[in-house]
Write a protein that holds these residues in place. Sequence first.
Motif, PDB file in Angstrom:
ATOM      1  N   ASP A 215     -12.024 -19.776 -31.035  1.00 42.31           N
ATOM      2  CA  ASP A 215     -10.440 -18.310 -30.656  1.00 42.31           C
ATOM      3  C   ASP A 215     -10.556 -17.724 -29.302  1.00 42.31           C
ATOM      4  O   ASP A 215     -11.615 -18.222 -28.480  1.00 42.31           O
ATOM      5  N   ASN A 227      -4.285 -13.422 -31.022  1.00 41.26           N
ATOM      6  CA  ASN A 227      -5.563 -14.400 -31.812  1.00 41.26           C
ATOM      7  C   ASN A 227      -5.502 -15.349 -32.622  1.00 41.26           C
ATOM      8  O   ASN A 227      -3.709 -15.941 -31.717  1.00 41.26           O
ATOM      9  N   THR A 229      -4.822 -17.297 -35.138  1.00 38.09           N
ATOM     10  CA  THR A 229      -3.758 -17.287 -35.864  1.00 38.09           C
ATOM     11  C   THR A 229      -2.722 -16.835 -35.346  1.00 38.09           C
ATOM     12  O   THR A 229      -2.075 -17.713 -35.791  1.00 38.09           O
ATOM     13  N   SER A 230      -2.373 -15.653 -34.657  1.00 34.80           N
ATOM     14  CA  SER A 230      -1.216 -15.481 -34.349  1.00 34.80           C
ATOM     15  C   SER A 230      -0.735 -16.588 -32.629  1.00 34.80           C
ATOM     16  O   SER A 230       0.598 -16.003 -33.194  1.00 34.80           O
TER      17      SER A 230
HETATM   18  C1  LIG Z   1      -5.796 -12.522 -36.212  1.00 31.01           C
HETATM   19  O1  LIG Z   1      -4.619 -11.514 -36.338  1.00 31.01           O
HETATM   20  C2  LIG Z   1      -4.104 -11.588 -37.575  1.00 31.01           C
HETATM   21  C3  LIG Z   1      -2.765 -10.502 -37.623  1.00 31.01           C
HETATM   22  O2  LIG Z   1      -3.313  -9.276 -36.525  1.00 31.01           O
HETATM   23  C4  LIG Z   1      -5.022 -10.911 -37.866  1.00 31.01           C
HETATM   24  O3  LIG Z   1      -4.650 -11.175 -40.371  1.00 31.01           O
HETATM   25  C5  LIG Z   1      -6.196 -11.990 -38.859  1.00 31.01           C
HETATM   26  O4  LIG Z   1      -7.544 -11.206 -39.436  1.00 31.01           O
HETATM   27  C6  LIG Z   1      -7.054 -12.393 -37.339  1.00 31.01           C
HETATM   28  N1  LIG Z   1      -7.834 -12.961 -37.548  1.00 31.01           N
HETATM   29  C7  LIG Z   1      -9.216 -13.357 -37.245  1.00 31.01           C
HETATM   30  C8  LIG Z   1     -10.035 -14.393 -37.739  1.00 31.01           C
HETATM   31  O5  LIG Z   1      -9.683 -12.444 -36.138  1.00 31.01           O
END
Ligand SMILES: *[C@@H]1O[C@H](CO)[C@@H](O)[C@H](O)[C@H]1NC(C)=O
Length: 529
Positions: A215, A227, A229-230
């Motif tokens: 990540d 991150n 995901t986003s």
């Molecule tokens: C990544 O960012 C999103 C939106 O800010 C958040 O909801 C999610 O928990 C984050 N994912 C991780 C693995 O930290």
Amino acid sequence: MNAAGMKKSKALTAISFLALYFSFYKITLISSTSLQDDFINCLHENTNVDFPLVKTFFTPERNASMFNKVLESRAQNLRYLTTSMPKPWFIFKPVHESHVQASIICSKKLGVHLCVRSGGHDYEGLSYVSRLDSPFVLIDLSKLRKINVDIEDNTAWVQSGATIGELYYRIAQKSKIHGFPAGIISTVGIGGHITGGAYGSMLRKFGLAADNVLDAKIVDANGKLLNRTSMGEDLFWAIRGGGGGSFGIIVAWKIKLVPVPETVTVFNIIKTLEEDTGFKILSKWQRIAVTGNKTVTSNYTGQFLGEKGTLMEIMKKDFPELGLTEVDCFEMSWIDSIVFNAGFPTPSPIEVLLEPKTPFGKNYFKAKSDFAKEPIPVLGLREMFKRLIEVDVASILLIPYGGMMAKIPDFATPFPHRNGTIFKIHYGTSWTSENDKSANKRMKSIRDMYSCMKPYVSSNPRQAYVNYRDLDLGKNKKNSKVNFIKAQKWGANYFKNNFNRLVKIKTKVDPENFFRHEQSIPVRPSRRR
Ligand SMILES: *[C@@H]1O[C@H](CO)[C@@H](O)[C@H](O)[C@H]1NC(C)=O
Ligand SMILES: Cc1cc2nc3c(=O)[nH]c(=O)nc-3n(C[C@H](O)[C@H](O)[C@H](O)COP(=O)(O)OP(=O)(O)OC[C@H]3O[C@@H](n4cnc5c(N)ncnc54)[C@H](O)[C@@H]3O)c2cc1C
Ligand SMILES: *[C@@H]1O[C@H](CO)[C@@H](O)[C@H](O)[C@H]1NC(C)=O
Ligand SMILES: *[C@@H]1O[C@H](CO)[C@@H](O)[C@H](O)[C@H]1NC(C)=O
Ligand SMILES: *[C@@H]1O[C@H](CO)[C@@H](O)[C@H](O)[C@H]1NC(C)=O
């Protein structure tokens, strides 16, 4: 600066901001003090962290010696600190992630170019010198260096300003049987290093550091903190090998730790040219260096993830020519092997990994790289050695590939030098004084050596490692305003077919080309323009 001047500078700033869309105008008329004030004010407006920002600002006007000290602190190639090199208008060291976000918002708003530096080991000084944009400011991430090792989870979050030495040290504090496969010299910065691939002595077992990233946190051209995901899988792919300074500012990496045995074995055997008649030994090369005696010595350095008895059995069977004996082999913990490989005297406490300098110090250097797809014939080796002897101080490193490197597809990350590569070559030369009269000669010799090796290495394209940044690549492709033609050349050298995907991602995530340097991934020119 008086009020009228201030108005003028504001107006200019506005124009330059618009100009960003078209051709990156250069602004040179703003007085730096007003720019600094504007920048600080803007930062305050855009962060909610209560910190006296003026403490992490370094300007030549306020304190020249401090400014120089900070500029030099993490600049590894002295060639880019000489008086003729452009200097940043000021240096800002963010102490919080939101400062990085604000830096981007504010440099956009004020129309100043931004250079980002983690460890400062860029071969061409791209992290602290911009010769394309003026003025430019330096965002130095050295205060963002938190490392959180989670042994239960086999992972760690590492901020970009940490060095790899610090990372190895923090892992070793928590476990003797965990490690990470990144580079060899302890002062290299996590930020720039991993985003260009990053290899070390465990590459055949575990691949690159970039292959072991889970990540990342990156601030994009709009100042948004993302991150995995986003940011999406495309951008996450691009930053794991596409090279620094193109897609955003990475503030932290989440890495996967790898298992290491409690005992590893290292050796390092020196052979002179005379001891290796017919280059028998060199057919399993490692490292070659020239000494003042005008002969060539080959320095075979090895690391084995296991005990020396097992290593001896393997070597006797597979590589008896080297004549490795038990006396040459040293058993130690993985972290001690890191200290050994980084060139510190044995024994040294592992705390040396936290030091801001290498045992070799800093110098002026130029280096180039190649990848070999088949062994270099004796004729080629003769030529290579002849050149080595001609250049006063030069070294050639040969880094064997295979193993895990051959198992990862070329397109899995932007780093394409995988199956079919038998070793990487690093040609380097260095000198220690700005006034060294032979500097130009040395630069030329390295370039000549590179030309003469052409028949023996990868071709169409001739491959190169982006972390061994080389501004010679693409240089002979002239004209093209946006440098898109030049970029096709070095893009293929560094990334082969992956370059097209990098351009596509760049065009999507940073269409205004906010993150740029001489060899940043270009935005695809639009047909309308
Ligand atoms: C990544 O960012 C999103 C939106 O800010 C958040 O909801 C999610 O928990 C984050 N994912 C991780 C693995 O930290
Ligand atoms: C002495 C020495 C030893 C080396 N040993 C190895 C080795 O063993 N293995 C190996 O693979 N490589 C090695 N390298 C090469 C090294 O991996 C690259 O120079 C790498 O880019 C350095 O990262 P850095 O953060 O120290 O450099 P920097 O100069 O800070 O950055 C390099 C590039 O990345 C950009 N950048 C920096 N930080 C960020 C960030 N946070 N987000 C986005 N972009 C960023 C910069 O703008 C610049 O373009 C070595 C280099 C030197 C000088
Ligand atoms: C030259 O070689 C000799 C013996 O191999 C060695 O002792 C000496 O240090 C070398 N000189 C230099 C300048 O490397
Ligand atoms: C050989 O390599 C080792 C490890 O990198 C180093 O300590 C040693 O000084 C080198 N010797 C020569 C002659 O270059
Ligand atoms: C690597 O390349 C060789 C020959 O080019 C091929 O036989 C082999 O299957 C390839 N291995 C992988 C893992 O792709």
